[in-house]
Design a protein around this motif. Sequence first.
Motif, PDB file in Angstrom:
ATOM      1  N   PRO B 105       1.521   0.737   9.459  1.00  0.00           N
ATOM      2  CA  PRO B 105       0.146   0.335   9.416  1.00  0.00           C
ATOM      3  C   PRO B 105       0.099  -1.060   9.944  1.00  0.00           C
ATOM      4  O   PRO B 105      -1.008  -1.460  10.583  1.00  0.00           O
ATOM      5  CB  PRO B 105      -0.126   0.774   8.315  1.00  0.00           C
ATOM      6  CG  PRO B 105       0.608   1.943   7.773  1.00  0.00           C
ATOM      7  CD  PRO B 105       1.991   1.474   8.379  1.00  0.00           C
ATOM      8  N   ILE B 106       0.946  -2.041   9.194  1.00  0.00           N
ATOM      9  CA  ILE B 106       0.706  -3.355   9.568  1.00  0.00           C
ATOM     10  C   ILE B 106       1.014  -3.749  10.960  1.00  0.00           C
ATOM     11  O   ILE B 106       0.276  -4.545  11.422  1.00  0.00           O
ATOM     12  CB  ILE B 106       1.744  -4.097   8.580  1.00  0.00           C
ATOM     13  CG1 ILE B 106       1.491  -3.825   7.084  1.00  0.00           C
ATOM     14  CG2 ILE B 106       1.419  -5.641   8.910  1.00  0.00           C
ATOM     15  CD1 ILE B 106       2.361  -4.447   6.170  1.00  0.00           C
ATOM     16  N   ILE B 107       1.905  -2.997  11.391  1.00  0.00           N
ATOM     17  CA  ILE B 107       2.183  -3.310  13.038  1.00  0.00           C
ATOM     18  C   ILE B 107       1.152  -2.777  13.860  1.00  0.00           C
ATOM     19  O   ILE B 107       0.781  -3.543  14.674  1.00  0.00           O
ATOM     20  CB  ILE B 107       3.616  -2.414  13.389  1.00  0.00           C
ATOM     21  CG1 ILE B 107       4.718  -2.980  12.511  1.00  0.00           C
ATOM     22  CG2 ILE B 107       3.714  -2.738  14.950  1.00  0.00           C
ATOM     23  CD1 ILE B 107       5.986  -2.424  12.897  1.00  0.00           C
ATOM     24  N   ILE B 108       0.658  -1.589  13.489  1.00  0.00           N
ATOM     25  CA  ILE B 108      -0.560  -1.202  14.318  1.00  0.00           C
ATOM     26  C   ILE B 108      -1.855  -2.023  14.312  1.00  0.00           C
ATOM     27  O   ILE B 108      -2.347  -2.469  15.164  1.00  0.00           O
ATOM     28  CB  ILE B 108      -0.791   0.445  13.764  1.00  0.00           C
ATOM     29  CG1 ILE B 108       0.330   1.244  14.066  1.00  0.00           C
ATOM     30  CG2 ILE B 108      -2.209   0.862  14.485  1.00  0.00           C
ATOM     31  CD1 ILE B 108       0.152   2.584  13.552  1.00  0.00           C
ATOM     32  N   ILE B 109      -2.012  -2.566  12.989  1.00  0.00           N
ATOM     33  CA  ILE B 109      -3.144  -3.410  12.653  1.00  0.00           C
ATOM     34  C   ILE B 109      -3.028  -4.643  13.666  1.00  0.00           C
ATOM     35  O   ILE B 109      -3.861  -5.185  14.149  1.00  0.00           O
ATOM     36  CB  ILE B 109      -3.367  -3.672  11.378  1.00  0.00           C
ATOM     37  CG1 ILE B 109      -3.755  -2.433  10.572  1.00  0.00           C
ATOM     38  CG2 ILE B 109      -4.293  -4.806  10.885  1.00  0.00           C
ATOM     39  CD1 ILE B 109      -5.186  -2.313  10.778  1.00  0.00           C
ATOM     40  N   SER B 110      -1.806  -5.088  13.447  1.00  0.00           N
ATOM     41  CA  SER B 110      -1.604  -6.264  14.078  1.00  0.00           C
ATOM     42  C   SER B 110      -1.596  -6.255  15.773  1.00  0.00           C
ATOM     43  O   SER B 110      -2.293  -7.260  16.345  1.00  0.00           O
ATOM     44  CB  SER B 110       0.079  -6.757  13.946  1.00  0.00           C
ATOM     45  OG  SER B 110       0.097  -7.899  14.819  1.00  0.00           O
ATOM     46  N   TYR B 111      -1.026  -5.359  16.347  1.00  0.00           N
ATOM     47  CA  TYR B 111      -1.159  -5.020  17.575  1.00  0.00           C
ATOM     48  C   TYR B 111      -2.640  -4.790  18.130  1.00  0.00           C
ATOM     49  O   TYR B 111      -3.331  -5.217  19.011  1.00  0.00           O
ATOM     50  CB  TYR B 111      -0.520  -4.097  18.210  1.00  0.00           C
ATOM     51  CG  TYR B 111       0.964  -4.723  18.487  1.00  0.00           C
ATOM     52  CD1 TYR B 111       1.345  -5.489  19.531  1.00  0.00           C
ATOM     53  CD2 TYR B 111       2.165  -4.178  17.857  1.00  0.00           C
ATOM     54  CE1 TYR B 111       2.474  -5.864  19.871  1.00  0.00           C
ATOM     55  CE2 TYR B 111       3.457  -4.702  18.162  1.00  0.00           C
ATOM     56  CZ  TYR B 111       3.465  -5.663  19.184  1.00  0.00           C
ATOM     57  OH  TYR B 111       4.600  -6.209  19.714  1.00  0.00           O
ATOM     58  N   GLY B 112      -3.474  -3.750  17.077  1.00  0.00           N
ATOM     59  CA  GLY B 112      -4.488  -3.188  17.605  1.00  0.00           C
ATOM     60  C   GLY B 112      -5.643  -4.547  17.592  1.00  0.00           C
ATOM     61  O   GLY B 112      -6.259  -4.647  18.485  1.00  0.00           O
ATOM     62  N   VAL B 113      -5.619  -5.371  16.684  1.00  0.00           N
ATOM     63  CA  VAL B 113      -6.862  -6.391  16.431  1.00  0.00           C
ATOM     64  C   VAL B 113      -6.317  -7.453  17.400  1.00  0.00           C
ATOM     65  O   VAL B 113      -7.193  -7.911  17.904  1.00  0.00           O
ATOM     66  CB  VAL B 113      -6.705  -6.855  15.027  1.00  0.00           C
ATOM     67  CG1 VAL B 113      -7.356  -8.366  14.819  1.00  0.00           C
ATOM     68  CG2 VAL B 113      -7.115  -5.842  13.808  1.00  0.00           C
ATOM     69  N   GLY B 114      -4.880  -7.822  17.595  1.00  0.00           N
ATOM     70  CA  GLY B 114      -4.756  -9.006  18.330  1.00  0.00           C
ATOM     71  C   GLY B 114      -4.912  -8.590  19.933  1.00  0.00           C
ATOM     72  O   GLY B 114      -5.563  -9.388  20.610  1.00  0.00           O
ATOM     73  N   LEU B 115      -4.419  -7.443  20.235  1.00  0.00           N
ATOM     74  CA  LEU B 115      -4.772  -6.982  21.790  1.00  0.00           C
ATOM     75  C   LEU B 115      -5.904  -6.721  21.885  1.00  0.00           C
ATOM     76  O   LEU B 115      -6.534  -7.122  23.117  1.00  0.00           O
ATOM     77  CB  LEU B 115      -3.736  -5.893  22.109  1.00  0.00           C
ATOM     78  CG  LEU B 115      -2.391  -5.967  22.354  1.00  0.00           C
ATOM     79  CD1 LEU B 115      -1.695  -4.903  22.731  1.00  0.00           C
ATOM     80  CD2 LEU B 115      -1.969  -6.975  23.419  1.00  0.00           C
ATOM     81  N   GLY B 116      -6.739  -6.208  21.091  1.00  0.00           N
ATOM     82  CA  GLY B 116      -8.283  -6.070  21.149  1.00  0.00           C
ATOM     83  C   GLY B 116      -9.150  -7.421  21.401  1.00  0.00           C
ATOM     84  O   GLY B 116      -9.868  -7.555  22.491  1.00  0.00           O
ATOM     85  N   ILE B 117      -8.593  -8.323  20.675  1.00  0.00           N
ATOM     86  CA  ILE B 117      -9.192  -9.799  21.034  1.00  0.00           C
ATOM     87  C   ILE B 117      -8.846 -10.279  22.400  1.00  0.00           C
ATOM     88  O   ILE B 117      -9.710 -10.957  22.999  1.00  0.00           O
ATOM     89  CB  ILE B 117      -8.842 -10.691  19.722  1.00  0.00           C
ATOM     90  CG1 ILE B 117      -9.624 -10.166  18.517  1.00  0.00           C
ATOM     91  CG2 ILE B 117      -9.228 -11.886  20.127  1.00  0.00           C
ATOM     92  CD1 ILE B 117      -9.186 -10.606  17.291  1.00  0.00           C
ATOM     93  N   GLU B 118      -7.405 -10.141  22.507  1.00  0.00           N
ATOM     94  CA  GLU B 118      -7.015 -10.650  23.701  1.00  0.00           C
ATOM     95  C   GLU B 118      -7.855 -10.002  25.078  1.00  0.00           C
ATOM     96  O   GLU B 118      -8.214 -10.712  25.768  1.00  0.00           O
ATOM     97  CB  GLU B 118      -5.467 -10.202  23.896  1.00  0.00           C
ATOM     98  CG  GLU B 118      -4.622 -10.760  25.136  1.00  0.00           C
ATOM     99  CD  GLU B 118      -4.322 -12.176  24.788  1.00  0.00           C
ATOM    100  OE1 GLU B 118      -3.764 -12.502  23.517  1.00  0.00           O
ATOM    101  OE2 GLU B 118      -4.209 -12.997  25.707  1.00  0.00           O
TER     102      GLU B 118
END
Lengths: 274, 400
Positions: B105-118
Amino acid sequence: MGIDVLKKLTSGTVHINTHSTSEISTVFSQAKGAEVNKFSGPHPAGCVGVQIHHIDPINKGDVVWTINPFAVIQLGKLFLNGVYDTSRILAITGSEVKNPQYYKTYTGASIKKFIEGNLTQDHVRVISGNPLTGTAIGKDGHVGFFDHQITVLPEGDYYEFVGWITPGARKVSFQRSLGLLSFLSPGKERVVDTNTHGEPRAFVQSGVFEQVTPMDVLPTHLLKSILAEDLDEMEALGIYEVIEEDLALCEFVDVSKHKVQEIVREGIDLIQHS
Amino acid sequence: MKFLRNQLDKVKHSFEKGGKLEKYYYAYEAIDTFLFAPNSTNGVKGSQIRDAIDLKRLMITVIVAMVPCLLFGIWNVGHQHFLAIGQPDAALGDKIWIGAIQVVPIIIISYGVGLGIEFLFATLRRHPVNEGYLVTGMLIPLVMPPDIPLWQVAVATAFAVVIGKEAFGGTGMNVVNIALTARAFLYFAYPTDISGSVWTYLGDGQAVAGYSGATPLSIAGDAVTSGANVVESFGSFGAGWNDGVYTLSNLFMGLRPGSIGETSTLMCLIGAAILIATGAGSWKIIVSVFGGAYLMGLFLNLVGGNAFLEMPAHYHLVIGGLAFGAVFMATDPVTASQTESGKWVYGLLIGMFTVLIRVFNPAYPEGIMLAILLMNVFSPLIDYFVVSANKKRRLQRATV
């Protein structure tokens, strides 16, 4: 004779640069009043910019003329016989040529008759010069003034499904990133096409530019100063010491697909016309 | 494949200039180039051929180098969990399962939030979506404690990407390492949540008698006041529930609590080998960070004065996150020194500062994070001197 003419044309030293292990013609070794320098190593050891950098680097205000052996012969013939000899030997090369060979022709000749019926396929790029520094001229183009070689490569305008991750040794790479296996079989002949293999990105300082630039020049910093059109910075970082071909390998290895040679030319033009 | 390509070509024109969805061109471009390497060819003049490498491949190489740390980290989270709740005989599958439910879940949150902002910023600011986040998105989970609340991961990631990167103009323009910015944000914003027992996931289980969440760094820090021999304290720690957890070999292997990916020096060294073999990371930086830390440790041994200063220098290389920082954080090509000789100075100073911060500033035990952030800020200065030296050499031979 050509070398004697050169000595008349300059008040400075005439340098003759040759390959260190090749047989040196007595014309060069016995040429009087000229300094013979020997170079060896992989490209770009043969580029005049690199050679000048190691003999006597160009400083602000210096003037250095370079001339290739072929043109020296032309000069000699002009002064001995009074004729401007426009004949030249042209090499037709590249993976898509059926019979790669030399042709005797003239400066600025049309290449049409050399490649017509001599190609293995139709979807090709015809380059006047070599693949690193040449110019695409099309199938009915003409040989460039400074070129002695025509290269025909497959055109690379194709899409490749997840091409950024597919492993293999088919594609040439200087680097060894995941799946780029060409370094395992360095001697093997490969067909290279004109695809960019990626899209333009910001500069990434991975240190490869320095590996392919055998000069005391910082390529990334110089390129950035040109992009910023900062004339003082360009001068301080050595814009006088390079021409396009010296940094051609940087353009080849660049992860971010910059048009390095175009940028270098912009910089030289900027400083020349300022 | 052909079908997919045709579908992409069909919608492409609406994203191009003048198209209905022109605004979203860079989002489209990101997906298109992810699926298919582009059909672009080189210009008429200049190099007609190109190296097969591109930024995506370079970045995926770095991710592969992190995989050993990630897999080991997932197992280790479970392993430490069962040791702490007093079930040392738990099955391998259970350990991996527990680790996976904490880490994934930490990986999913990190990619989800980060790529979303990107993607959002790429659309708003009209620049290509940069592959750099593929690496950052994996680095962030690896420097998170296993028991971190997910909302904190999301807040930290958003802070790091927006303030650490996009505010400076996007990938390549950031001054400090983005993943470390996320970690530092948590460190200063939620200090109580990122200390104590957060390094081990307990879940619903009850900690065994004698359990302590103390890390090697905090034990060494305590030794300054108690005067106890650090190596002996390491040796006796964990008696009864996790015998020998802080012995030298255990520390090297990484069988200890800590951030998800940072515990194992061995796995970091495997990652380093991958980075160096593929040319994706600078060996100069990796070697000089380790070297700098070791030399500073030796020097402090000579100085002596308190128990932490007298801790054998090689212990500095295996405790805390030094190895992970040296291999994956310090080598970030954007924030590291950009000149080849500058990289030596940059790495050496990171190693030295890490040890100095650890030893002399017990309030901030994780020296590597602060040392790298500090040197990120100073790396342009290092480059300035290297570039000036280059200019000076040129100026000296000039006559006009």
